[in-house]
Design a protein around this motif. Sequence first.
Motif: not given
Length: 630
Positions: A137, A236, A238, A246, A249-250
């Motif tokens: 990310v 993303v 969050r 998850i 790519r978060e």
Amino acid sequence: MIGLISATAAGAAARDRLAAAWPGRTQVYDGPVREAVGRAFAECEQLVCFLATGAVVRLVAPLLADKASDPGVVCVDEAQRHAVSLIGGHGGGANELALAVSGVLGCAPVITTATDATDIPGLDALGWPVEGATAAVTRAILDGGPVTLEADTVWPLPPLPSNVAAPAAGDEQAREGSGDAGTAAGMADALAAAAVPVGGLPAAMAATVSAGVLAEAASAASVAAVDDGAHSAPAVVRVSDRLLDIGEREVVLRPPSLVVGVGASKGVSGDEVFGLVAETLASAGLSVRSVAALATVDAKADEAGIVEAAARLGVPLRTYAAGELARIDVPNPSGAPLAAVGTPSVAEAAALVGGGELLVPKRKSTPEGRAAMATCAVVRKEPRGRLAVVGLGPGARDLLTPRAREEIRRASVLVGLDQYVDQIRDLLRPGTRVLESGLGAEEERARTAVAEARAGHAVALIGSGDAGVYAMASPALAEASDDIDVVGVPGVTAALAAAAILGAPLGHDHVSISLSDLHTPWEVIERRVRAAAEADIVVTFYNPRSRGRDWQLPKALSILAEHREPTTPVGVVRNASRPDGTSRLTTIAALDPATVDMMTVVVVGNTAAREIAGRMVTPRGYRWQQTEGS
């Protein structure tokens, strides 16, 4: 503890300088260098090696385990020209350590983490737990691709570039049940608010940086993972205290939103308390990493099991008086704690002190074969916005304090007079939202800054000099209530800057008086001038004269002249500390008010003030006055 290792006489000298500057924080490791590095690596949170970077790389390579737990390592070269953040730039604090070492030794910090090189706060450097594909990310943010921000509510986080944004209403990528990401348009709103209160953000960096590095010494495996997932899914960020699935790519940032109240019987074990807390959070779909504190009654402050559980969670234990807890309205009061510690509720009441939403009412532990010895309850606290009222000083960049610089850079919303914003615009991080206005809009700026803080953002409201002296702190704090956090950042005032240029005119009692009658009736101003004159106090006049107010300064001087000799020294400083600044010494009789404007500070001495060698000096006491002729 910071371990210090050297191999040469020059290195040892620099090592000893650092040890002397940081007593109690450092430990010198002597002996063969390889053994010294090994011991320090195992025992210390950080290392400073006065060795070549190549040598340190070879020495620590076999010791590396995990970037989350490895110590930060800084190298200082033989000539002390550079302090290189080598390993653990974020997780190990090596970037900040390199800056601190440079401040002591006078060398240049070398910081090569990509986020720092591009002036973007690292996701792993916010002071909050982070889970997921941090490197992937971060790479997406640095590459300028679209990164979605999903936040349950607005939290004070630092500004990020405009490619990081909340999903638009109805966006197909918005996750069902993901909560509002804030009132953000791009970064300045979405993550808008830069004040992680635990101080995880690095200070402004006067650093030698090398761009293009993804993260600090990432392993080959993690780099490969980044490459493999570079474009396979949307990136993303969050922000949530909920347990979430998850993606590849978060990342999930865990805000400190949860307070767990704990009650316990005497002799409860740490395992029972910790297990109850963990099980309760998991069953409620909440992350243990968002727990900000455990809370209980004062009588349980030393209960070993509760203390142990707080330590295992890595959070503070907060305690409250029984009387305070007894006043909290709770859904499940009980006679047992009332009889034992003087309050009908411990777990629920302790969690609810200070407000918040009770997510999990009182729940008991469930040990096998015996009665429960622990209870807990979980409350979610509302995030608080943060307002930093920052004094920029008189204008010279070197008189801007480090704390003011840090607050400016950690804020995602900056509010100020346009000409003051121009002074520090180069310090702003990418994505900072700037709300600027012209002269005469002070109250509007104050209201705007408070409103932005109430919306959950971290705001810097700037003013010249000290923000609390004839500046923005007063109108802002008149608007603010206790629903936001307020931080005052002092600055060098015009009076102090002018006094330093003149000599030492404020060596004894002194007063500052504004001659502007825009907010204060002249009758009040005149009464204050007369009182200062009669009390023989040194007077600094702010706002002495403008095109529309040309008689107030002569009137004030005439009042002072009734009590002081015509030869009383007067200092006149215009644009103190700025490149076009001027200063001169005159007397109360010789001062021509026409030479004074709004950019000028006028300092009128008392009866003891003197001109000595071209400088204006007021004695600290009266001994000088008494013995002057002897």
